[in-house]
Design an enzyme around this catalytic site. Structure first.
Site, PDB file in Angstrom:
ATOM      1  N   HIS A 123     -15.261   0.580   1.625  1.00 59.07           N
ATOM      2  CA  HIS A 123     -16.247   1.201   2.523  1.00 59.07           C
ATOM      3  C   HIS A 123     -17.055   0.157   3.303  1.00 59.07           C
ATOM      4  O   HIS A 123     -17.932   0.510   4.076  1.00 59.07           O
ATOM      5  CB  HIS A 123     -17.213   2.086   1.727  1.00 59.07           C
ATOM      6  CG  HIS A 123     -16.544   3.284   1.114  1.00 59.07           C
ATOM      7  ND1 HIS A 123     -15.829   4.198   1.860  1.00 59.07           N
ATOM      8  CD2 HIS A 123     -16.481   3.712  -0.176  1.00 59.07           C
ATOM      9  CE1 HIS A 123     -15.345   5.139   1.051  1.00 59.07           C
ATOM     10  NE2 HIS A 123     -15.716   4.868  -0.186  1.00 59.07           N
ATOM     11  N   ASP A 140      -7.120   5.594  -2.223  1.00 56.83           N
ATOM     12  CA  ASP A 140      -8.376   6.019  -2.844  1.00 56.83           C
ATOM     13  C   ASP A 140      -8.674   7.440  -2.351  1.00 56.83           C
ATOM     14  O   ASP A 140      -8.254   7.835  -1.269  1.00 56.83           O
ATOM     15  CB  ASP A 140      -9.487   5.054  -2.412  1.00 56.83           C
ATOM     16  CG  ASP A 140     -10.785   5.253  -3.172  1.00 56.83           C
ATOM     17  OD1 ASP A 140     -11.052   4.456  -4.079  1.00 56.83           O
ATOM     18  OD2 ASP A 140     -11.539   6.194  -2.841  1.00 56.83           O
ATOM     19  N   HIS A 145     -11.464   8.618  -1.433  1.00 53.05           N
ATOM     20  CA  HIS A 145     -12.405   8.602  -0.319  1.00 53.05           C
ATOM     21  C   HIS A 145     -11.773   7.914   0.883  1.00 53.05           C
ATOM     22  O   HIS A 145     -10.990   6.978   0.720  1.00 53.05           O
ATOM     23  CB  HIS A 145     -13.677   7.845  -0.714  1.00 53.05           C
ATOM     24  CG  HIS A 145     -14.377   8.415  -1.903  1.00 53.05           C
ATOM     25  ND1 HIS A 145     -14.063   8.035  -3.183  1.00 53.05           N
ATOM     26  CD2 HIS A 145     -15.341   9.353  -2.006  1.00 53.05           C
ATOM     27  CE1 HIS A 145     -14.828   8.705  -4.032  1.00 53.05           C
ATOM     28  NE2 HIS A 145     -15.607   9.530  -3.347  1.00 53.05           N
ATOM     29  N   ASP A 149      -9.359   7.534  -7.892  1.00 51.94           N
ATOM     30  CA  ASP A 149     -10.229   8.695  -8.041  1.00 51.94           C
ATOM     31  C   ASP A 149      -9.594   9.989  -7.554  1.00 51.94           C
ATOM     32  O   ASP A 149     -10.250  11.016  -7.496  1.00 51.94           O
ATOM     33  CB  ASP A 149     -11.581   8.453  -7.368  1.00 51.94           C
ATOM     34  CG  ASP A 149     -11.453   7.649  -6.093  1.00 51.94           C
ATOM     35  OD1 ASP A 149     -10.310   7.422  -5.654  1.00 51.94           O
ATOM     36  OD2 ASP A 149     -12.480   7.251  -5.538  1.00 51.94           O
TER      37      ASP A 149
END
Lengths: 565, 441
Positions: B112, B151, B153, B240
């Protein structure tokens, strides 16, 4: 009076040391040939020789390093073992199938020791019956994460032995449980270690019986007998009867402990034991020998047997000299003995003789051999001999550097260790073995380190064996969410309160270690106890701390009782 | 003796002495059970599988990739430099041929973290994969690289770093941004004017399981990779998407992750998120290692794994099928992005976008004006004006292979900025001359 015997592959070395004064006196020492088929005879012969003129009543202790278990494994003189493993989910357990009677059982523990699948007792009974039908009656029972929860292994023991009492095992000859091998995590190593422990158990115990009997016959019945381990420590003979696997590969450890006894080592140092076939390299950090990270390998099977970190390379006095193009090479082939000692091909010893660095055997034959070989390869004999010695020193130097680089590159798990962790920078070189003194100068010019070749190095291994202390270690695992504390090696578990702290864990681990010393009648070694690892992790679920997960390791440091220096 | 089909180097660094805060998901305990599992399996005793220590990234390694304001030390801790160093070590293992594949199992994560860094967002400060890629390019002259971010996200940071780079194909699979942080990652986000179609976002509906994710990898991602022909494939291996993850809503299992890596066959994997630290990570990490090493992973299961309860809803399956049909267009024939301040628009010679970035971990807002020069001869010089509160900063990047005019332009902008002193901090990244400098106090 302390006795030390190191039964090696070719020679058995022995010493008798007088420790009645403040220091150590070498009373007698001998070197006899090892009879590979009858190690007991070698031990007896060595004992007779060193005890000549010695008052046997004054002998207090005998420390013995033997290749018995190692040889038995290497030569395949081991018995069949029933191996019962409970792998649970993960890697395919059949990839490390150890033997014929290898049974994979249902059931699983997770990393925290929660039972996630139960044992199938009917399946266990069938596996045991199948082993017995093959005439097998020694068993290794090993579960993945059994060091976190030994329930399945204990259940199997109960089924195998027909008793819940630790001392009673009337239905099987011998059983090794994985968690008794210590708390380290490594299931395949645990399985292999348990297997080898069973495989040499009977042979080893027969040998132990015979040693005890012949000590009686020699009037040494009162002597305490300890057996050397590969980690630079000893264990009492009685303990070794249950853990014979711990006696493997103790030879290099005896040599390393010998140099500790002969020299005062305090800094980061390199120890080179230059023999006929190989040079063994060991590294000391702040004066203490380094251990293998996980354990030593037996053949292609890594085990949990703790061992000093020793690297063997194919350079020694009997290493053959050869030429490839313009380059002179030393080893790794051994075409010994040297020509000086009746061999037919020039070796490193011959080159050292030629250059007058030493005078081993018939120096004239060395000179002739080196000269003829050099002429045949159109190079001057001086240059050839000089380059050979340089090549030997160069290889030893390179390999030592690589070993130290590897040690310094070992994984660490905290930022603190990564950035501020200790790096080994050798400050001194210790040399032992036949060609050691002759190579002192060439090695110095490579390493640029002060070097020392101690006296008595010819029997340093036996001196090391005689003076080595008993070592033992204990690992503790605590989980305050589950309210349990467990010491796998001792098979001890206890309930703990939620408030149990890392300080409590350290104290408990130490107390158990000291209690174990008392059991071994070694309370005097208590000051050598140390904590080598202690960590505590908060376990969080959601946003709340639910407990702490702690691991503590402590040990009696390897060392020698006194030094000759 | 157990043997790996492909040699694998694992850079395992759990940073057992570092946490964002004591009960934060990114805490000391995160890789504890993974460590236990890998050691108990004896993974590092397998011939061909070895454990390595991370390098520690230098400040230059960060400054080559990021604009850091006020400076690198202010926005990173030692743990970030170690984590980035872990990724670099993994790359080094592969490039020096010490291992055919490498997995940097390091924390904290980084995907991120954007081009311009003012603090921490989504548990990330600096971008490990981006730092690694720029290091690789500088030291080994690599050019075409593909990153597949698995991931849960959206890898908005990695997307931002490589937004204008036509030589990096960035593919992100993630839970639909309408339902999860950071709320971006839609197909329309497909790259800057010089790199249109080099960013591919694949939003998946909550509840997608192994079936859906593997379908995307097989039918969508693999053909695109084949077409792109990268020199290196990197997996941003967040874990995740797992069915037990506490902060997401997907249904992927350890088997799914292992198979994904077996199909994708990345040269390097770098750990990203994944916070089901007891029930998922030990098994997922083991599965990925085995898959990368070409070993059997069929017996790696979570203790509570029940295939039937994770079966994917047929509506999700048909949605994913449709995605696989539609998405290749974004790569092969990228649509013009709408001209707006948010998506970017032409302003003279420049392509300009305005961004507002929330640093959730730090709890502040950054406003950015990003301008890329529309140059016919190269990617064009890039400048980012960043403002947090009243502190204005400027980052100027002369990209790899920039033309002489753009090189001069970049240096001129920095000079002007210093003369006018409108910015508190100014940073120059000159990739052509390998010059990384900063001005201001």
């Amino acid at each position: 009076m302390y006795l030390g015997i190191d039964v090696g592959g070719t020679h058995t070395d022995a010493v008798a040391l007088d420790i009645s004064g403040p220091g150590v006196e070498v009373v007698s020492a001998c070197k006899v040939k090892t009879h590979p088929q009858n190690l007991l005879a070698s031990v007896n012969e060595a004992l007779e020789r060193i005890l000549k003129g010695v008052d046997r009543n004054k002998v207090k202790r005998l420390n013995l390093s033997t290749t018995l278990s190692t040889n038995a494994i290497v030569e395949g003189r081991i018995e069949d073992v029933g191996v019962l493993v409970i792998p649970g989910p993960g890697m395919d357990p059949t990839e490390y199938m150890l033997c014929r009677d290898f049974h994979v059982l249902d059931g699983a523990m997770d990393h925290r020791g929660n039972e996630t699948a139960r044992l199938d007792k009917a399946q266990c009974a069938r596996a045991i019956a199948a082993c017995r039908a093959n005439g097998v009656n020694t068993f290794a029972a090993v579960g993945k994460f059994s060091v976190r929860n030994p329930l399945h292994e204990n259940t199997l023991r109960h089924m195998l032995c027909g008793s819940r009492d630790d001392a009673d095992c009337h239905r099987a000859d011998f059983v090794t449980l994985g968690h008794h091998l210590g708390g380290r995590l490594n299931f395949p190593r645990r399985a292999a270690t348990a297997y080898f422990n069973c495989a040499v158990w009977r042979l080893y115990n027969e040998f132990a019986d015979a040693v005890e009997k012949s000590l009686q016959a020699l009037g040494l019945g009162h002597v305490r007998v300890n057996v050397l381990k590969a980690d630079g420590g000893t264990m009492p003979l009685a303990v070794s009867r249950r853990m014979p696997v711990q006696s493997i590969f103790s030879g290099p450890a005896a040599s390393v402990m010998g140099i500790i006894a002969l020299c005062e080592i305090v800094h980061d140092s390199v120890i080179l034991d230059i023999g006929g076939t190989t040079t063994d390299i060991a590294v000391f950090a702040d004066g203490s020998p380094l251990l293998e990270r996980a354990g030593i390998a037996i053949g292609s099977h890594p085990t949990l047997v703790r061992a000093l970190r020793v690297k063997s390379i194919g350079v020694g006095g009997d290493s053959a000299l050869s030429m490839i193009g313009d380059t002179v090479r030393v080893g790794p082939r051994r075409l010994g003995p040297s020509m000086a000692e009746g061999g037919r091909h020039p070796t490193l010893t011959d080159a050292l003789n030629y250059l007058e660095y030493c005078a081993v055997g018939d120096v004239q034959t060395s000179r002739r051999g080196v000269t003829e070989f050099a002429e045949a390869h159109t190079i001057s004999a001086d240059k050839f001999a000089e380059q050979a010695v340089q090549a030997a020193a160069g290889t030893i130097h390179e390999e030592t550097r690589a070993l130290i680089a590897e040690i310094n590159d070992q994984p660490v798990y905290t930022i603190h260790e990564l950035i501020e962790g200790k790096r080994i920078v050798p400050r001194k070189l210790y040399l032992m073995g036949g060609p050691a003194e002759a190579l002192q100068k060439p090695l110095f010019s490579r390493f640029q380190l002060a070097s020392e070749a101690p006296e008595h190095f010819a029997v340093a291994n036996a001196v090391g064996a005689a003076l080595t202390r008993t070592t033992t270690d204990v690992e503790l695992f605590a989980d305050t969410q589950k309210h349990v504390m467990f010491l796998p090696g001792l098979g001890h578990h206890e309930n703990i309160p939620g408030s149990y702290s890392l300080e409590d864990a350290k104290r408990d681990a130490m107390n158990h270690l000291l209690a174990r010393l008392a059991d071994l009648k070694l309370s005097s070694d208590a000051d050598r106890a140390e904590i080598t690892h202690a960590s505590s992790f908060n376990m969080v679920e959601g946003m709340h701390t639910t407990g702490r997960n702690m691991r503590v390791k402590c040990q009696i440091k390897p060392g020698v009782e006194r030094t000759l220096g | 003796m157990r043997k790996a089909e492909r040699s694998l180097g694992v850079v395992f660094f759990p940073a057992f002495d570092w946490a964002i805060s004591p009960t934060h998901p990114e805490r000391e305990e995160r890789l504890l059970y993974t460590q236990d599992q890998l050691h108990e399996e004896g993974l590092f005793d397998v011939e061909g599988v070895r454990e390595y220590k991370p390098d520690v990234a230098e400040r230059t390694d960060v400054e080559r990739t990021h604009f850091c304001f006020p400076d690198v030390d202010a926005v990173t801790t030692r743990s970030h430099l170690v984590s980035a160093g872990g990724a670099i070590r993994a790359a080094r293992l592969v490039m020096e041929k010490q291992a055919e594949r490498a997995f940097a199992m390091v924390r904290p994560p980084g995907h991120h973290a954007m081009k311009c860094v003012r603090g921490a967002r989504g548990f990330c400060n600096v971008n490990m994969e981006a730092i690694m890629i720029d290091w690789l390019r500088e030291h080994y002259g690599l050019r075409r690289i593909a990153i597949v971010d698995t991931d849960c996200h959206h890898g908005d940071g990695t997307q931002d770093v490589f937004w204008h780079d036509p030589d990096v194909l960035f593919i992100s699979l993630h839970q639909d941004g309408r339902t999860l942080f950071p709320g971006t990652g839609f197909p329309i986000e497909s790259g800057g004017p010089a790199a249109r179609g080099r960013t591919i976002n694949i939003p998946l509906p909550p509840g997608t399981g192994d079936e859906g994710v593997l379908m995307v990898i097989r039918e969508l991602v693999m053909p695109l990779l084949e077409d792109f022909g990268p020199e290196l494939i990197i997996n941003s291996a967040g874990q995740d998407n797992h069915y037990t993850d506490p902060i997401t809503n997907m249904n992927v299992s350890a088997q799914g992750y292992a198979e994904l890596n077996s199909i994708l066959n990345p040269d390097i994997a770098v750990l990203e998120g994944g916070y089901a630290i007891q029930g998922a990570l030990p098994y997922v990490n083991l599965g990925i290692c085995l898959a990368m090493a070409g070993m059997d992973y069929s017996m790696v299961h979570e203790p509570d794994y029940r295939a039937e309860s994770l079966r994917q809803d047929p509506r999700i399956t048909s949605y994913v099928e449709e995605l696989c049909r539609q998405m290749p267009r974004v790569y092969h024939n990228p649509p013009e992005s709408p001209q707006s301040a948010e998506h970017g628009m032409r302003d003279g010679d420049w392509w300009v976008r305005n961004k507002s970035i929330f640093y959730d971990t730090g709890g502040f807002q950054e406003t950015q004006k990003e301008s890329a020069l529309l140059c016919d001869n190269c990617r064009g010089v890039l400048q980012i004006e960043s403002q947090v509160g009243s502190v204005r900063c400027l980052g100027v990047e002369v990209p790899l292979d920039a033309c002489p005019a753009c090189q001069n332009r970049g240096h001129a902008i920095v000079e002007q900025a210093q003369l006018k002193s409108a910015f508190r901090y100014v940073q120059l990244i000159d990739r052509v001359n390998k010059q990384y400098s900063r001005f201001g106090f």
